[in-house]
Design a protein around this motif. Structure first.
Motif, PDB file in Angstrom:
ATOM      1  N   HIS A   1       0.478  -1.016  -0.200  1.00 48.54           N
ATOM      2  CA  HIS A   1      -0.099   0.286  -0.090  1.00 48.54           C
ATOM      3  C   HIS A   1       1.113   1.826  -0.048  1.00 48.54           C
ATOM      4  O   HIS A   1       1.439   1.431   0.884  1.00 48.54           O
ATOM      5  N   GLY A   2       1.043   2.278  -0.853  1.00 54.43           N
ATOM      6  CA  GLY A   2       1.736   3.014  -1.595  1.00 54.43           C
ATOM      7  C   GLY A   2       2.880   2.368  -1.361  1.00 54.43           C
ATOM      8  O   GLY A   2       3.230   1.664  -2.249  1.00 54.43           O
ATOM      9  N   ASP A   3       4.114   2.800  -0.255  1.00 53.23           N
ATOM     10  CA  ASP A   3       5.652   2.524  -0.621  1.00 53.23           C
ATOM     11  C   ASP A   3       6.067   1.042   0.490  1.00 53.23           C
ATOM     12  O   ASP A   3       6.653   0.987   0.763  1.00 53.23           O
ATOM     13  N   ARG A   4       4.816   0.891   1.145  1.00 49.94           N
ATOM     14  CA  ARG A   4       4.544  -0.005   2.594  1.00 49.94           C
ATOM     15  C   ARG A   4       4.511  -0.969   2.064  1.00 49.94           C
ATOM     16  O   ARG A   4       3.332  -1.707   1.249  1.00 49.94           O
ATOM     17  N   GLN A   5       4.978  -1.570   2.647  1.00 51.44           N
ATOM     18  CA  GLN A   5       4.581  -3.670   2.286  1.00 51.44           C
ATOM     19  C   GLN A   5       3.413  -3.899   4.154  1.00 51.44           C
ATOM     20  O   GLN A   5       4.770  -3.469   5.104  1.00 51.44           O
ATOM     21  N   ILE A   6       2.689  -4.610   4.241  1.00 56.05           N
ATOM     22  CA  ILE A   6       2.018  -4.306   5.220  1.00 56.05           C
ATOM     23  C   ILE A   6       1.272  -5.544   5.464  1.00 56.05           C
ATOM     24  O   ILE A   6       1.203  -6.615   4.851  1.00 56.05           O
ATOM     25  N   ASP A   7       0.862  -6.042   6.738  1.00 60.93           N
ATOM     26  CA  ASP A   7       1.278  -7.740   7.204  1.00 60.93           C
ATOM     27  C   ASP A   7      -0.134  -7.516   7.950  1.00 60.93           C
ATOM     28  O   ASP A   7      -0.762  -5.875   8.580  1.00 60.93           O
ATOM     29  N   SER A   8      -1.441  -8.086   7.667  1.00 57.90           N
ATOM     30  CA  SER A   8      -2.655  -7.864   7.867  1.00 57.90           C
ATOM     31  C   SER A   8      -3.153  -9.069   8.239  1.00 57.90           C
ATOM     32  O   SER A   8      -3.314 -10.020   8.297  1.00 57.90           O
ATOM     33  N   GLY A   9      -3.507  -9.789  10.566  1.00 55.57           N
ATOM     34  CA  GLY A   9      -3.438 -10.128  10.463  1.00 55.57           C
ATOM     35  C   GLY A   9      -5.358 -10.413  10.592  1.00 55.57           C
ATOM     36  O   GLY A   9      -6.198  -9.904  11.464  1.00 55.57           O
TER      37      GLY A   9
END
Length: 190
Positions: free
Chosen positions: A152-160
């Motif tokens: 998302h954007g320039d970030r890698q995100i972990d969603s639990g």
């Protein structure tokens, strides 16, 4: 005998009187201390949100949804920076735990959260999925948490996420880690 009773009566002392002023002072002091801790935690949460203010708005689900491949009802436990399970993301409502309903389509993953902001993970932004045991603020047994990694954007995100029926997790990992082919039958994974 009467002199012995009189002596006994003289020697008895009354119970100590409770010092209510001191007790009330301690209770008020403890309540103020708890209020201070709560205020500090709230300010820390707001500060974290300010630091993450560069996170773009969350994507919304497309107006016309494709045919669902998988659905899941359960809980959303939060999002973190990918690979850093304690670095919670609170901006844009991603720090709010809630009930969640996930729907996987060819377009991506729609996350509907009653009482919190819904969001959508476009299929081309999904970077993987795995079973894990924890994410910031929630630790479960091994494999008790479905973690979706997305960009998302320039970030890698972990969603639990945790399904109400944990046996559904492996089907989600399989569906999110390999490309979908229209002729592949996903009915058995539901």
């Amino acid at each position: 005998m009467t002199s012995a009773l009189i002596n006994l009566a003289v020697e008895e002392k009354s119970q100590a009187v409770t010092d209510w002023a001191a007790r009330i002072g301690w209770v008020v002091g403890l309540l103020l201390f708890i209020a201070l801790l709560y205020w500090l935690m709230r300010e820390g949460w707001k500060w974290r949100g300010t630091l993450q203010g560069d996170l773009p708005e969350l994507p919304a689900a497309p107006a016309t949804a494709a045919e669902p491949r998988l659905t899941m009802a359960g809980r959303y436990h939060g999002s973190t920076t990918a690979g850093q399970w304690l670095d919670r993301i609170v901006a844009r409502g991603l720090g709010t735990r809630s009930r969640a309903e996930l729907t996987l389509t060819d377009q991506g993953v729609a996350v509907v959260r009653p009482g919190a902001q819904d969001f959508f993970i476009p299929a081309d932004r999904v970077r993987g999925a795995r079973l894990d045991k924890g994410i910031a603020g929630k630790v479960l047994t091994e494999g008790g948490l479905l973690v979706i990694t997305w960009e998302h954007g320039d970030r890698q995100i972990d969603s639990g996420f945790r399904s109400d029926r944990a046996a559904e997790h492996p089907a989600w990992v399989e569906a999110l880690t390999r490309p979908h082919h229209p002729n592949h039958d996903m009915e058995g994974a539901r």
